[in-house]
Design an enzyme around this catalytic site. Structure first.
Site, PDB file in Angstrom:
ATOM      1  N   ASP A  13      -3.597   9.493  60.157  1.00  0.00           N
ATOM      2  CA  ASP A  13      -2.376   9.964  59.497  1.00  0.00           C
ATOM      3  C   ASP A  13      -2.528   9.955  57.977  1.00  0.00           C
ATOM      4  OD1 ASP A  13       0.159  10.943  59.428  1.00  0.00           O
ATOM      5  OD2 ASP A  13       1.136   9.172  60.287  1.00  0.00           O
ATOM      6  N   ARG A  14      -1.770  10.823  57.317  1.00  0.00           N
ATOM      7  CA  ARG A  14      -1.686  10.817  55.854  1.00  0.00           C
ATOM      8  C   ARG A  14      -1.039   9.500  55.406  1.00  0.00           C
ATOM      9  NH1 ARG A  14       1.937  15.598  53.517  1.00  0.00           N
ATOM     10  NH2 ARG A  14       0.000  16.773  53.334  1.00  0.00           N
TER      11      ARG A  14
ATOM     12  N   ASN B  97       7.989  25.827  52.012  1.00  0.00           N
ATOM     13  CA  ASN B  97       7.902  27.294  52.046  1.00  0.00           C
ATOM     14  C   ASN B  97       6.703  27.733  52.875  1.00  0.00           C
ATOM     15  OD1 ASN B  97       9.169  28.741  48.994  1.00  0.00           O
ATOM     16  ND2 ASN B  97       9.791  26.822  49.925  1.00  0.00           N
TER      17      ASN B  97
ATOM     18  N   PHE C 181       1.537  30.328  44.679  1.00  0.00           N
ATOM     19  CA  PHE C 181       2.153  30.856  45.908  1.00  0.00           C
ATOM     20  C   PHE C 181       3.594  31.342  45.664  1.00  0.00           C
ATOM     21  CE2 PHE C 181       4.471  29.073  49.826  1.00  0.00           C
ATOM     22  CZ  PHE C 181       4.485  30.288  50.480  1.00  0.00           C
TER      23      PHE C 181
ATOM     24  N   THR D  84      -5.332  27.087  37.633  1.00  0.00           N
ATOM     25  CA  THR D  84      -6.062  25.996  38.271  1.00  0.00           C
ATOM     26  C   THR D  84      -6.628  26.562  39.577  1.00  0.00           C
ATOM     27  OG1 THR D  84      -4.198  25.285  39.620  1.00  0.00           O
ATOM     28  CG2 THR D  84      -4.366  24.339  37.384  1.00  0.00           C
TER      29      THR D  84
ATOM     30  N   TYR E  59       2.879  12.935  44.425  1.00  0.00           N
ATOM     31  CA  TYR E  59       3.405  14.275  44.149  1.00  0.00           C
ATOM     32  C   TYR E  59       4.918  14.224  43.946  1.00  0.00           C
ATOM     33  CZ  TYR E  59       5.455  18.844  45.363  1.00  0.00           C
ATOM     34  OH  TYR E  59       6.219  19.983  45.386  1.00  0.00           O
TER      35      TYR E  59
ATOM     36  N   LYS F  56       7.300  14.891  40.654  1.00  0.00           N
ATOM     37  CA  LYS F  56       8.346  15.924  40.632  1.00  0.00           C
ATOM     38  C   LYS F  56       9.710  15.285  40.335  1.00  0.00           C
ATOM     39  CE  LYS F  56       8.229  19.807  41.419  1.00  0.00           C
ATOM     40  NZ  LYS F  56       7.954  20.995  40.574  1.00  0.00           N
TER      41      LYS F  56
ATOM     42  N   THR G  41      11.453  20.159  44.569  1.00  0.00           N
ATOM     43  CA  THR G  41      11.220  20.025  46.002  1.00  0.00           C
ATOM     44  C   THR G  41      12.203  19.042  46.644  1.00  0.00           C
ATOM     45  OG1 THR G  41       9.648  19.027  47.559  1.00  0.00           O
ATOM     46  CG2 THR G  41       9.443  18.338  45.300  1.00  0.00           C
ATOM     47  N   ASP G  42      12.414  19.192  47.947  1.00  0.00           N
ATOM     48  CA  ASP G  42      13.253  18.216  48.668  1.00  0.00           C
ATOM     49  C   ASP G  42      12.527  16.881  48.828  1.00  0.00           C
ATOM     50  OD1 ASP G  42      11.346  19.009  50.528  1.00  0.00           O
ATOM     51  OD2 ASP G  42      12.771  19.416  52.147  1.00  0.00           O
ATOM     52  N   GLU G  43      11.217  16.864  48.551  1.00  0.00           N
ATOM     53  CA  GLU G  43      10.452  15.637  48.782  1.00  0.00           C
ATOM     54  C   GLU G  43      10.872  14.509  47.837  1.00  0.00           C
ATOM     55  OE1 GLU G  43       6.277  16.313  49.616  1.00  0.00           O
ATOM     56  OE2 GLU G  43       6.700  18.326  50.352  1.00  0.00           O
TER      57      GLU G  43
ATOM     58  N   LEU H 158      -0.512  23.394  55.425  1.00  0.00           N
ATOM     59  CA  LEU H 158      -0.608  23.464  56.896  1.00  0.00           C
ATOM     60  C   LEU H 158      -0.712  24.884  57.460  1.00  0.00           C
ATOM     61  CD1 LEU H 158      -0.372  21.778  59.606  1.00  0.00           C
ATOM     62  CD2 LEU H 158       2.014  22.450  59.565  1.00  0.00           C
TER      63      LEU H 158
HETATM   64  P1  NAD Z   1       0.954  26.361  43.956  1.00  0.00           P
HETATM   65  O1  NAD Z   1       0.109  25.135  43.928  1.00  0.00           O
HETATM   66  O2  NAD Z   1       0.661  27.445  44.924  1.00  0.00           O
HETATM   67  O3  NAD Z   1       0.964  27.034  42.498  1.00  0.00           O
HETATM   68  C1  NAD Z   1       1.071  26.285  41.326  1.00  0.00           C
HETATM   69  C2  NAD Z   1       0.730  27.195  40.152  1.00  0.00           C
HETATM   70  O4  NAD Z   1       0.882  26.424  38.943  1.00  0.00           O
HETATM   71  C3  NAD Z   1      -0.713  27.719  40.166  1.00  0.00           C
HETATM   72  O5  NAD Z   1      -0.739  29.090  39.863  1.00  0.00           O
HETATM   73  C4  NAD Z   1      -1.401  26.895  39.074  1.00  0.00           C
HETATM   74  O6  NAD Z   1      -2.466  27.599  38.442  1.00  0.00           O
HETATM   75  C5  NAD Z   1      -0.249  26.650  38.114  1.00  0.00           C
HETATM   76  N1  NAD Z   1      -0.468  25.453  37.293  1.00  0.00           N
HETATM   77  C6  NAD Z   1      -0.846  24.226  37.716  1.00  0.00           C
HETATM   78  N2  NAD Z   1      -0.975  23.394  36.665  1.00  0.00           N
HETATM   79  C7  NAD Z   1      -0.663  24.126  35.553  1.00  0.00           C
HETATM   80  C8  NAD Z   1      -0.594  23.829  34.165  1.00  0.00           C
HETATM   81  N3  NAD Z   1      -0.911  22.624  33.710  1.00  0.00           N
HETATM   82  N4  NAD Z   1      -0.215  24.799  33.305  1.00  0.00           N
HETATM   83  C9  NAD Z   1       0.090  26.055  33.766  1.00  0.00           C
HETATM   84  N5  NAD Z   1       0.016  26.397  35.064  1.00  0.00           N
HETATM   85  C10 NAD Z   1      -0.339  25.433  35.953  1.00  0.00           C
HETATM   86  O7  NAD Z   1       2.439  25.814  44.113  1.00  0.00           O
HETATM   87  P2  NAD Z   1       3.666  26.429  44.939  1.00  0.00           P
HETATM   88  O8  NAD Z   1       3.584  25.976  46.326  1.00  0.00           O
HETATM   89  O9  NAD Z   1       3.799  27.861  44.626  1.00  0.00           O
HETATM   90  O10 NAD Z   1       4.870  25.624  44.246  1.00  0.00           O
HETATM   91  C11 NAD Z   1       5.478  26.122  43.067  1.00  0.00           C
HETATM   92  C12 NAD Z   1       6.580  25.158  42.647  1.00  0.00           C
HETATM   93  O11 NAD Z   1       7.538  25.050  43.682  1.00  0.00           O
HETATM   94  C13 NAD Z   1       6.096  23.755  42.358  1.00  0.00           C
HETATM   95  O12 NAD Z   1       6.804  23.271  41.239  1.00  0.00           O
HETATM   96  C14 NAD Z   1       6.448  22.983  43.613  1.00  0.00           C
HETATM   97  O13 NAD Z   1       6.684  21.627  43.321  1.00  0.00           O
HETATM   98  C15 NAD Z   1       7.713  23.698  44.034  1.00  0.00           C
HETATM   99  N6  NAD Z   1       7.993  23.674  45.484  1.00  0.00           N
HETATM  100  C16 NAD Z   1       7.036  24.063  46.382  1.00  0.00           C
HETATM  101  C17 NAD Z   1       7.335  24.076  47.750  1.00  0.00           C
HETATM  102  C18 NAD Z   1       6.332  24.556  48.777  1.00  0.00           C
HETATM  103  O14 NAD Z   1       6.590  24.452  49.974  1.00  0.00           O
HETATM  104  N7  NAD Z   1       5.198  25.105  48.387  1.00  0.00           N
HETATM  105  C19 NAD Z   1       8.608  23.678  48.180  1.00  0.00           C
HETATM  106  C20 NAD Z   1       9.558  23.285  47.223  1.00  0.00           C
HETATM  107  C21 NAD Z   1       9.241  23.294  45.887  1.00  0.00           C
HETATM  108  P1  TYD Z   2       1.796  20.445  53.905  1.00  0.00           P
HETATM  109  O1  TYD Z   2       1.660  21.900  54.208  1.00  0.00           O
HETATM  110  O2  TYD Z   2       0.705  19.769  53.161  1.00  0.00           O
HETATM  111  O3  TYD Z   2       3.193  20.266  53.154  1.00  0.00           O
HETATM  112  P2  TYD Z   2       4.010  18.892  52.770  1.00  0.00           P
HETATM  113  O4  TYD Z   2       3.083  17.745  52.851  1.00  0.00           O
HETATM  114  O5  TYD Z   2       4.430  19.169  51.361  1.00  0.00           O
HETATM  115  O6  TYD Z   2       5.157  18.825  53.722  1.00  0.00           O
HETATM  116  O7  TYD Z   2       1.990  19.664  55.266  1.00  0.00           O
HETATM  117  C1  TYD Z   2       3.030  19.992  56.177  1.00  0.00           C
HETATM  118  C2  TYD Z   2       3.004  18.992  57.300  1.00  0.00           C
HETATM  119  O8  TYD Z   2       1.787  19.160  58.046  1.00  0.00           O
HETATM  120  C3  TYD Z   2       2.977  17.542  56.829  1.00  0.00           C
HETATM  121  O9  TYD Z   2       3.750  16.750  57.733  1.00  0.00           O
HETATM  122  C4  TYD Z   2       1.521  17.143  56.911  1.00  0.00           C
HETATM  123  C5  TYD Z   2       0.999  17.960  58.079  1.00  0.00           C
HETATM  124  N1  TYD Z   2      -0.429  18.371  57.977  1.00  0.00           N
HETATM  125  C6  TYD Z   2      -1.300  18.095  59.034  1.00  0.00           C
HETATM  126  O10 TYD Z   2      -0.923  17.509  60.060  1.00  0.00           O
HETATM  127  N2  TYD Z   2      -2.611  18.497  58.902  1.00  0.00           N
HETATM  128  C7  TYD Z   2      -3.073  19.134  57.784  1.00  0.00           C
HETATM  129  O11 TYD Z   2      -4.287  19.466  57.725  1.00  0.00           O
HETATM  130  C8  TYD Z   2      -2.160  19.424  56.734  1.00  0.00           C
HETATM  131  C9  TYD Z   2      -2.614  20.124  55.479  1.00  0.00           C
HETATM  132  C10 TYD Z   2      -0.841  19.010  56.874  1.00  0.00           C
END
Ligand code: NAD
Ligand code: TYD
Length: 369
Positions: free
Chosen positions: A305-306, A205, A13, A38, A175, A179, A135-137, A215
């Protein structure tokens, strides 16, 4: 300076937005997208730039040290932007081992390959950058003291604390624990070997090309198809949302101008309670599909809940604003409208992802070459 950059996770993404931005903005750079493909990797995300002369895709695993080292030598890589990771909290609860393997061992392999390659060059670290996206997590969860969150949904903070660059790491999910560990390894490579590293920690994001397990894309697709919307717990958890292209712009800025060994938080000062955000999604999808607005509110289904569900995330990104002048460019209303429209206009992309057909794209496009 001319850059040859490996961007890991570029088929995912956020990575696909970063790859597109760099390929288009820097025709003089060589951009290598290294991705294992993946379930989360989808080369269709980069269809529009895949034939650009400054772009190369390499299917590889970040845990495969030998391949990483050989590629760095072959391409004379001087920059790495590391996004590859397992990224979904729910999956990490079911399968923590894979998260440790990819996020921790994969990051360590990449660090070690870059260290061994760069250290042996006559100019060593000069002009090199290892930029780790996190990530902020990793900071854990904040308290939710103001239940209303200001006058409007999303219009104000839900508490008076924020994650800053000084906030102590306190990850809760497998997760975020993985990280956090990878962030520590990156900093350790700077502190121990002098490697030029940077770490950024970003909030949630949203935008085009997000895998529909998260979500926002999951719910847009479910509303469109009139499927139940599984809201975890009471829907009161708060997330701070940032449009993905704004994150990509921040990554570009920090890669070029950020201070070595430093950390920057990236966020939109845009907190939303899940249930309020979900209602906005329902209203927007309904409106854009010509349905009666709010008609689909009955799809909301509260579910268990998760486990360990973090209550509130909120980023203070003022350091990035004050030091490098970055600010989000999009208001949330605009970003959500753009995002919902994108998913509704790209039903084929969504269908390919949900049916699994997207995984054939690599075979068709790349195995013939
Ligand atoms: P995503 O899951 O959409 O994409 C992850 C990508 O990494 C995929 O293309 C997957 O094929 C590749 N990948 C996974 N394992 C691999 C491996 N072993 N070798 C090579 N490639 C591999 O993730 P995203 O949401 O785009 O997040 C990207 C980065 O940003 C991550 O490091 C995540 O922790 C960080 N991040 C994400 C968010 C968010 O809201 N999505 C927020 C803050 C930080
Ligand atoms: P998510 O998009 O999985 O991101 P993150 O867990 O990294 O914050 O989830 C965003 C929020 O939405 C989180 O509080 C969990 C909640 N959520 C639901 O309530 N239902 C769902 O099906 C999903 C995927 C997430």
């Amino acid at each position: 300076m001319r850059r040859t950059i490996i961007i890991t996770g570029g088929a995912g993404f956020i990575g696909s937005h970063v790859v597109r931005l760099f390929v288009e903005k820097y025709p003089e750079y060589r951009i290598i997208n290294l991705d294992k493909l993946t379930y989360a990797g989808n080369l269709a995300n980069l269809k529009d730039i895949e034939n650009r002369p400054n772009y190369r895709f390499v299917k590889a695993d970040i845990c495969d040290f030998d391949t990483l080292f050989a590629l760095m030598q072959e391409e004379q890589v001087n920059g790495i932007i590391h996004l590859a990771a397992e990224s979904h909290v729910d999956r990490s609860i079911k399968d923590p081992f894979t998260f440790a393997l990819t996020n921790v061992m994969g990051t360590l392999s990449l660090l070690q390959a870059a260290k061994l390659y760069w250290e042996c060059l006559p100019e060593k670290w000069e002009g090199k950058r290892f930029y780790h996206i996190s990530t902020d997590e990793v900071y854990g969860a904040l308290e939710l003291t103001n239940l209303e969150g200001g006058n409007e949904p999303g219009g104000g903070p839900f508490g008076d604390t924020f994650f800053t660059e000084e906030t102590k790491y306190q990850p809760h999910s497998p997760y975020s624990a993985a990280k956090a560990s990878s962030d520590h390894f990156v900093r350790a490579f700077h502190d121990t070997y002098g490697m030029p590293t940077i770490v950024t920690n970003c909030s949630n994001n949203y935008g085009p090309y997000q895998f529909p397990e998260k979500l926002i894309p999951l719910f847009i697709n479910n509303i469109r198809n009139r499927k139940p919307l599984p809201v975890y717990g009471k829907g009161e958890n708060v997330r701070d949302w940032l449009f993905v292209e704004d994150h990509a712009r921040a990554i570009d800025l920090i890669f070029h101008k950020g201070k070595i060994a430093d950390t920057y938080n990236i966020g939109g000062f845009n907190e939303w309670k899940n249930i309020d955000l979900i209602k906005v999604l329902i209203h927007t999808v309904d409106r854009l599909l010509g349905r009666r607005e709010g008609e689909d509110l009955n799809l909301i289904t509260y579910v268990t809940d998760r486990a360990g569900h973090d209550l509130r995330y909120a980023i203070d990104s003022s350091k990035l604003k004050n030091e490098l002048g970055w600010e989000p460019s999009l208001q949330f209303e605009e970003g959500i409208e753009k995002t919902v429209r994108w998913y509704l206009d790209h039903q084929e992309w969504m269908d390919n992802v949900t049916s699994g057909d997207y995984q054939k794209y690599y075979e068709e496009m790349y195995s013939k070459r």
